[in-house]
Design a protein around this motif. Structure first.
Motif, PDB file in Angstrom:
ATOM      1  N   ALA A 188       3.158   6.580  -1.933  1.00  0.00           N
ATOM      2  CA  ALA A 188       2.868   5.612  -2.544  1.00  0.00           C
ATOM      3  C   ALA A 188       3.532   4.544  -3.112  1.00  0.00           C
ATOM      4  O   ALA A 188       3.625   3.186  -2.714  1.00  0.00           O
ATOM      5  N   ASP A 189       4.709   5.141  -3.856  1.00  0.00           N
ATOM      6  CA  ASP A 189       5.738   4.272  -4.400  1.00  0.00           C
ATOM      7  C   ASP A 189       6.674   3.661  -3.215  1.00  0.00           C
ATOM      8  O   ASP A 189       7.096   2.663  -3.345  1.00  0.00           O
ATOM      9  N   LEU A 190       6.849   4.713  -2.173  1.00  0.00           N
ATOM     10  CA  LEU A 190       7.839   4.262  -0.967  1.00  0.00           C
ATOM     11  C   LEU A 190       6.990   3.183  -0.338  1.00  0.00           C
ATOM     12  O   LEU A 190       7.584   2.084   0.210  1.00  0.00           O
ATOM     13  N   ALA A 191       5.888   3.164  -0.075  1.00  0.00           N
ATOM     14  CA  ALA A 191       4.805   1.965   0.488  1.00  0.00           C
ATOM     15  C   ALA A 191       4.934   0.675  -0.279  1.00  0.00           C
ATOM     16  O   ALA A 191       5.105  -0.235   0.287  1.00  0.00           O
ATOM     17  N   ARG A 192       4.714   0.800  -1.560  1.00  0.00           N
ATOM     18  CA  ARG A 192       4.983  -0.445  -2.280  1.00  0.00           C
ATOM     19  C   ARG A 192       6.423  -1.049  -2.431  1.00  0.00           C
ATOM     20  O   ARG A 192       6.384  -2.251  -2.464  1.00  0.00           O
ATOM     21  N   THR A 193       7.401  -0.184  -2.415  1.00  0.00           N
ATOM     22  CA  THR A 193       8.590  -0.666  -2.726  1.00  0.00           C
ATOM     23  C   THR A 193       9.068  -1.264  -1.178  1.00  0.00           C
ATOM     24  O   THR A 193       9.755  -2.580  -1.344  1.00  0.00           O
ATOM     25  N   TYR A 194       8.695  -0.771  -0.102  1.00  0.00           N
ATOM     26  CA  TYR A 194       9.127  -1.411   1.095  1.00  0.00           C
ATOM     27  C   TYR A 194       8.068  -2.154   1.947  1.00  0.00           C
ATOM     28  O   TYR A 194       8.330  -2.574   3.215  1.00  0.00           O
ATOM     29  N   SER A 195       6.985  -2.294   1.051  1.00  0.00           N
ATOM     30  CA  SER A 195       5.547  -3.366   1.520  1.00  0.00           C
ATOM     31  C   SER A 195       5.370  -2.745   3.065  1.00  0.00           C
ATOM     32  O   SER A 195       5.015  -3.370   4.145  1.00  0.00           O
ATOM     33  N   ARG A 196       5.235  -1.293   3.166  1.00  0.00           N
ATOM     34  CA  ARG A 196       4.598  -0.915   4.338  1.00  0.00           C
ATOM     35  C   ARG A 196       3.397  -0.021   3.883  1.00  0.00           C
ATOM     36  O   ARG A 196       3.263   0.407   2.921  1.00  0.00           O
ATOM     37  N   SER A 197       2.653   0.266   5.045  1.00  0.00           N
ATOM     38  CA  SER A 197       1.414   1.192   4.930  1.00  0.00           C
ATOM     39  C   SER A 197       1.730   2.642   4.627  1.00  0.00           C
ATOM     40  O   SER A 197       2.915   3.073   5.036  1.00  0.00           O
ATOM     41  N   THR A 198       1.027   3.439   4.044  1.00  0.00           N
ATOM     42  CA  THR A 198       1.050   4.736   3.894  1.00  0.00           C
ATOM     43  C   THR A 198       1.425   5.584   5.237  1.00  0.00           C
ATOM     44  O   THR A 198       2.151   6.417   5.477  1.00  0.00           O
ATOM     45  N   SER A 199       0.692   4.926   6.375  1.00  0.00           N
ATOM     46  CA  SER A 199       0.491   5.733   7.491  1.00  0.00           C
ATOM     47  C   SER A 199       2.078   5.541   8.180  1.00  0.00           C
ATOM     48  O   SER A 199       2.435   6.264   8.788  1.00  0.00           O
ATOM     49  N   THR A 200       2.568   4.138   7.909  1.00  0.00           N
ATOM     50  CA  THR A 200       3.885   3.971   8.509  1.00  0.00           C
ATOM     51  C   THR A 200       4.997   4.909   7.699  1.00  0.00           C
ATOM     52  O   THR A 200       5.893   5.390   8.504  1.00  0.00           O
ATOM     53  N   ILE A 201       4.939   5.109   6.302  1.00  0.00           N
ATOM     54  CA  ILE A 201       5.748   6.055   6.020  1.00  0.00           C
ATOM     55  C   ILE A 201       5.765   7.437   6.328  1.00  0.00           C
ATOM     56  O   ILE A 201       6.684   8.142   6.545  1.00  0.00           O
ATOM     57  N   CYS A 202       4.295   7.894   6.710  1.00  0.00           N
ATOM     58  CA  CYS A 202       4.235   9.356   7.300  1.00  0.00           C
ATOM     59  C   CYS A 202       4.981   9.263   8.692  1.00  0.00           C
ATOM     60  O   CYS A 202       5.540  10.421   8.757  1.00  0.00           O
ATOM     61  N   SER A 203       4.687   8.261   9.405  1.00  0.00           N
ATOM     62  CA  SER A 203       5.382   8.440  10.883  1.00  0.00           C
ATOM     63  C   SER A 203       6.834   8.369  10.341  1.00  0.00           C
ATOM     64  O   SER A 203       7.428   9.120  11.180  1.00  0.00           O
ATOM     65  N   ILE A 204       7.432   7.705   9.621  1.00  0.00           N
ATOM     66  CA  ILE A 204       8.990   7.861   9.471  1.00  0.00           C
ATOM     67  C   ILE A 204       9.313   9.040   8.954  1.00  0.00           C
ATOM     68  O   ILE A 204      10.334   9.868   9.426  1.00  0.00           O
ATOM     69  N   LEU A 205       8.531   9.759   8.060  1.00  0.00           N
ATOM     70  CA  LEU A 205       8.989  11.014   7.554  1.00  0.00           C
ATOM     71  C   LEU A 205       8.716  12.301   8.730  1.00  0.00           C
ATOM     72  O   LEU A 205       9.498  13.154   8.472  1.00  0.00           O
TER      73      LEU A 205
END
Length: 390
Positions: free
Chosen positions: A16-33
């Motif tokens: 959630a903090d990563l999504a807010r920091t980089y202005s991305r959705s949590t699904s995008t963060i999940c795909s990157i990880l």
């Protein structure tokens, strides 16, 4: 940026903090990880900030867009997103991969694909869906023979058509700032009237419009001391605010006939006129018999059924151009009255905008329709007239 996201996540930063920091959705963060092993292996050159994957061969076949068959569209077939995706799901020919790969596309890819190919989604109206293409082609051929045999000039050929106008209606969409997540609702004004427009193929004679309203003498007429005989339109009324057979016949004999006769005499052309119109209920087949004796030189030519959208000159940008100019005048009036005041839009409608002001804007918009607009509207079934006028 992807590597930084991976590193921070491995240090224990929440998604959630990563999504807010980089202005991305949590699904995008999940795909990157999920693809962090592949991202770590990539060694980008210095200064490169964008990495593109290798283009699949199947996308080369997609670009030719065989699914956009115009013949199917003309026959009335509907092409939607599901049909396009079904056509794209094919096996990749000559793939070097162990397993044959089928086409897969996301909604984002499909939006970019539409822009790249140049296709768009439209609403198929009932009139467009029932258009008779074959009848339109036959009429074009017959019309050319009629014009050549009778010797009609662009100055002698006219077309008329009706349209409804919600004269207090504003556009539904507007822009708001990112800080505003809502906008106060606005009740649309549904008060409407009907206008009948007419012009010749040369574009140098626009006939005085017929206006039908639900009130014979609006309150604003008494307030502004309006004389109907001096209006820039032929004012008529009935309960439904629609053009009827009697009203149309009155307009033909009282406005169209005298205006055309005066115009032709002024430019030294014979009294020889062709009026093209659709087969609407207000345009009965025996209309020729209702003409006054002095206007028997007017010949009525009806368009075939279900060809109005394809052939009617007034429907080819003339009426839509008028409505754009009317909307522009409406905004100008609104800004002119409310600028520097605390007036709301509702107060503007109630106290500063009435039918008399509307009539002035109708006159301004109809006069603002240039000669070129009605001239180019005839190019679909009489292109020779456009060339001659040019």
């Amino acid at each position: 940026m992807k590597r930084k996201i991976i590193e921070k996540r491995e240090r224990g930063v929440s998604m959630a903090d990563l999504a807010r920091t980089y202005s991305r959705s949590t699904s995008t963060i999940c795909s990157i990880l999920k693809n962090k092993d592949k991202i770590k292996e990539i060694d980008a050159s210095k200064g490169v900030t964008r990495i593109s994957t290798q283009r699949l061969r199947i996308l080369d076949n997609v670009e030719i867009a065989p699914h956009m068959d115009k013949r199917k569209q003309l026959q009335g077939d509907t092409i939607n997103e599901n049909i396009i995706f079904a056509d794209l799901v094919e096996k990749t020919p000559g793939s070097s991969m162990a397993e044959e790969q089928a086409f897969k596309g996301s909604c984002g890819w499909f939006e970019k694909f539409k822009r790249r190919i140049g296709i768009q989604s439209i609403v198929r109206h009932s009139e467009a869906a029932s258009s008779d293409t074959k009848a339109a082609e036959n009429f074009i051929s017959d019309f050319k023979k009629l014009v050549d045999s009778e010797g009609y000039l662009p100055q002698q050929d006219f077309n008329c058509d009706e349209t409804g106008l919600f004269w207090k209606k504003m556009p539904k969409q507007t822009y708001i700032t990112a800080e505003d997540n809502a906008l106060p609702s606005h009740k649309p004004m549904k008060d409407h009237l009907t206008l009948l427009f007419c012009a010749n193929a040369s574009g140098d004679l626009k006939i005085k419009p017929l206006l039908v309203y639900h009130s014979e003498t609006p309150r604003a007429f008494k307030k502004c001391k309006v004389q109907k005989s001096r209006l820039n339109v032929m004012w008529r009324s009935n309960n439904k605010a629609s053009v009827t057979h009697d009203l149309f016949t009155d307009w033909i004999n009282e406005v169209f006939g005298p205006s055309v006769k005066k115009y032709l005499l002024e430019i030294n052309l014979p009294l020889h006129v062709l009026l093209v119109m659709d087969n609407a209920p207000a345009h009965p087949p025996d209309l020729q018999d209702d003409l006054h004796d002095e206007f028997k030189f007017i010949k009525i030519q009806f368009l075939p059924p279900n060809t109005t959208l394809l052939l009617q000159p007034m429907d080819q940008q003339v009426i839509s151009n008028f409505k754009k100019l009317y909307t522009k005048a409406l905004f100008e009036r609104c800004f002119e009255v409310t600028e520097g005041t605390n007036l709301t839009l509702r107060e503007f409608w109630k106290y500063h905008f009435h039918i008399v002001v509307c009539l002035k804007m109708i006159e301004k918009a109809w006069e603002g329709t240039t000669k070129r607009t009605p001239t180019s509207a005839w190019k679909k079934f009489w292109p020779e007239s456009v060339v001659e006028c040019t």
